[in-house]
Enzyme design. Sequence first.
Site, PDB file in Angstrom:
ATOM      1  CE  LYS A 167      12.365   1.646   0.092  1.00 29.39           C
ATOM      2  NZ  LYS A 167      12.588   0.843  -0.848  1.00 29.39           N
ATOM      3  CE  LYS A 222       6.309   6.351   0.998  1.00 30.40           C
ATOM      4  NZ  LYS A 222       5.668   4.797   0.224  1.00 30.40           N
ATOM      5  CG  LEU A 268      -1.823  -1.239   0.866  1.00 27.05           C
ATOM      6  CD1 LEU A 268      -2.890  -1.438   2.910  1.00 27.05           C
ATOM      7  CD2 LEU A 268      -2.914  -0.358   0.512  1.00 27.05           C
ATOM      8  N   PRO A 269       0.660   2.780  -0.068  1.00 25.40           N
ATOM      9  CG  PRO A 269      -0.733   3.604  -1.393  1.00 25.40           C
ATOM     10  CD  PRO A 269      -1.353   2.324  -0.867  1.00 25.40           C
TER      11      PRO A 269
HETATM   12  P1  NAD Z   1       0.867   2.264  -6.645  1.00 24.13           P
HETATM   13  O1  NAD Z   1       0.257   3.344  -6.323  1.00 24.13           O
HETATM   14  O2  NAD Z   1       1.228   2.147  -7.785  1.00 24.13           O
HETATM   15  O3  NAD Z   1      -0.160   0.832  -5.723  1.00 24.13           O
HETATM   16  C1  NAD Z   1      -0.561   1.061  -4.673  1.00 24.13           C
HETATM   17  C2  NAD Z   1      -2.266   0.603  -4.785  1.00 24.13           C
HETATM   18  O4  NAD Z   1      -2.997   0.436  -3.822  1.00 24.13           O
HETATM   19  C3  NAD Z   1      -3.036   1.106  -5.272  1.00 24.13           C
HETATM   20  O5  NAD Z   1      -3.951   0.034  -6.455  1.00 24.13           O
HETATM   21  C4  NAD Z   1      -4.159   1.514  -4.521  1.00 24.13           C
HETATM   22  O6  NAD Z   1      -5.919   1.684  -5.327  1.00 24.13           O
HETATM   23  C5  NAD Z   1      -4.757   0.651  -3.653  1.00 24.13           C
HETATM   24  N1  NAD Z   1      -4.824   1.043  -2.777  1.00 24.13           N
HETATM   25  C6  NAD Z   1      -4.568   2.285  -1.899  1.00 24.13           C
HETATM   26  N2  NAD Z   1      -5.803   1.908  -1.026  1.00 24.13           N
HETATM   27  C7  NAD Z   1      -6.153   1.224  -0.908  1.00 24.13           C
HETATM   28  C8  NAD Z   1      -7.244   0.404   0.139  1.00 24.13           C
HETATM   29  N3  NAD Z   1      -7.728   1.365   1.394  1.00 24.13           N
HETATM   30  N4  NAD Z   1      -7.596  -0.868  -0.367  1.00 24.13           N
HETATM   31  C9  NAD Z   1      -7.484  -1.485  -1.337  1.00 24.13           C
HETATM   32  N5  NAD Z   1      -6.374  -1.050  -2.371  1.00 24.13           N
HETATM   33  C10 NAD Z   1      -6.091   0.360  -1.383  1.00 24.13           C
HETATM   34  O7  NAD Z   1       2.264   2.136  -5.391  1.00 24.13           O
HETATM   35  P2  NAD Z   1       3.247   1.326  -5.796  1.00 24.13           P
HETATM   36  O8  NAD Z   1       4.735   1.972  -7.082  1.00 24.13           O
HETATM   37  O9  NAD Z   1       2.538  -0.196  -6.141  1.00 24.13           O
HETATM   38  O10 NAD Z   1       4.230   1.572  -4.613  1.00 24.13           O
HETATM   39  C11 NAD Z   1       3.513   0.238  -3.349  1.00 24.13           C
HETATM   40  C12 NAD Z   1       4.178   0.379  -2.038  1.00 24.13           C
HETATM   41  O11 NAD Z   1       5.986   0.404  -2.067  1.00 24.13           O
HETATM   42  C13 NAD Z   1       4.630   1.971  -1.599  1.00 24.13           C
HETATM   43  O12 NAD Z   1       4.772   2.009  -0.282  1.00 24.13           O
HETATM   44  C14 NAD Z   1       6.355   2.456  -2.158  1.00 24.13           C
HETATM   45  O13 NAD Z   1       6.504   3.354  -1.975  1.00 24.13           O
HETATM   46  C15 NAD Z   1       6.623   1.453  -2.521  1.00 24.13           C
HETATM   47  N6  NAD Z   1       7.559   1.252  -2.828  1.00 24.13           N
HETATM   48  C16 NAD Z   1       7.504   1.414  -4.638  1.00 24.13           C
HETATM   49  C17 NAD Z   1       8.821   1.340  -5.345  1.00 24.13           C
HETATM   50  C18 NAD Z   1       7.986   1.554  -6.714  1.00 24.13           C
HETATM   51  O14 NAD Z   1       9.534   1.757  -7.690  1.00 24.13           O
HETATM   52  N7  NAD Z   1       7.046   1.883  -7.554  1.00 24.13           N
HETATM   53  C19 NAD Z   1       9.905   1.092  -5.316  1.00 24.13           C
HETATM   54  C20 NAD Z   1       9.943   0.347  -3.912  1.00 24.13           C
HETATM   55  C21 NAD Z   1       9.156   0.431  -2.989  1.00 24.13           C
END
Ligand code: NAD
Length: 296
Positions: A171, A246, A65-66
């Site tokens: 991290k 972030k 999740l975000p």
């Molecule tokens: P994203 O925004 O693509 O995905 C998050 C998903 O969570 C979305 O599909 C959203 O609809 C869903 N969501 C939000 N609230 C919700 C709820 N209450 N119930 C159900 N679903 C819900 O983000 P991401 O890029 O997949 O990143 C996810 C996590 O991974 C974050 O914490 C981010 O910091 C971490 N991260 C991302 C990356 C990257 O390169 N994208 C790399 C390392 C870590």
Amino acid sequence: MSTIGFIGLGNMGGPMAINLVKAGHKVHGFDLSDAAMAAHEAEGGEKAASVADLAAAADVIVTMLPAGKHVRQIYEGEGGILDNAKPGTLMIDSSTIDVDSARAVSAAAEARGMKMVDAPVSGGVAGAAGGTLTFMVGGSAEAFEAAKTYLDIMGKTIVHAGDAGTGQAAKICNNMILGISMIAVSEAFVLAEKLGLDKQKLFDISSTASGQCWSLTSYCPVPGPLPSSPANRDYQPGFAAAMMLKDLKLAQEAANSAGAATPLGAEAAALYSLFCNTGGEAQDFSGIVKFLRGTS
Ligand code: NAD
């Protein structure tokens, strides 16, 4: 074969969940986005009608999740995971969130007889799709061993960092090093330009001298010396500056809460904030060199 509940099927969670499907597990997915749910189903996953349904059916729950507020709501909120999961359920939160929230959710899960790890990742979307992520894992030895079976499917390097919260700590400490070192390397290239020192010469010298670091030799922020770095693709991410900001903010929150002095981490957060506010947020984080040069 386990029944796995996967919440948060976004850029990272979507492909991670599909790797679990491909490994033969039954994966009930849940996301607020219909498109994410449809993509999960199209790849062989199953749709859960609600978090409560998903939690009641699962042996293992993974969340991606975000931010901390979403994680706390999904686990501790009404109709959330903790109210509905079976005792003994294994929980893996791979979101990048603040250390305090990670520790609070883990304590609440353990108080109800469940096992939980915080397991944030590095490796980005490509690592999620390829099953090559690095997981930094916080939790008991027992919870780590249980989680490793599933993390091995989604990742290549799985490290037990210590007790609950230390995965998130690892991290943000790592990414604070990365943010600071990228600024340091970028400043050196900007100064070299002003002094008439060729960028390739600086690269050749510093990459074998005491200035050597990952930001220079694996992710050089100027085009030319290292063809694989985003600088050669007009700073298309890679790892977006908004993501770096972030993580730097999370590091500052943790430093304030723990009473640690991190003046360079604070400065890095301020500089990335300015870069993001002036149009850099969707660019690769190495694009900070353009901001420092005054050309972003
Ligand atoms: P994203 O925004 O693509 O995905 C998050 C998903 O969570 C979305 O599909 C959203 O609809 C869903 N969501 C939000 N609230 C919700 C709820 N209450 N119930 C159900 N679903 C819900 O983000 P991401 O890029 O997949 O990143 C996810 C996590 O991974 C974050 O914490 C981010 O910091 C971490 N991260 C991302 C990356 C990257 O390169 N994208 C790399 C390392 C870590």
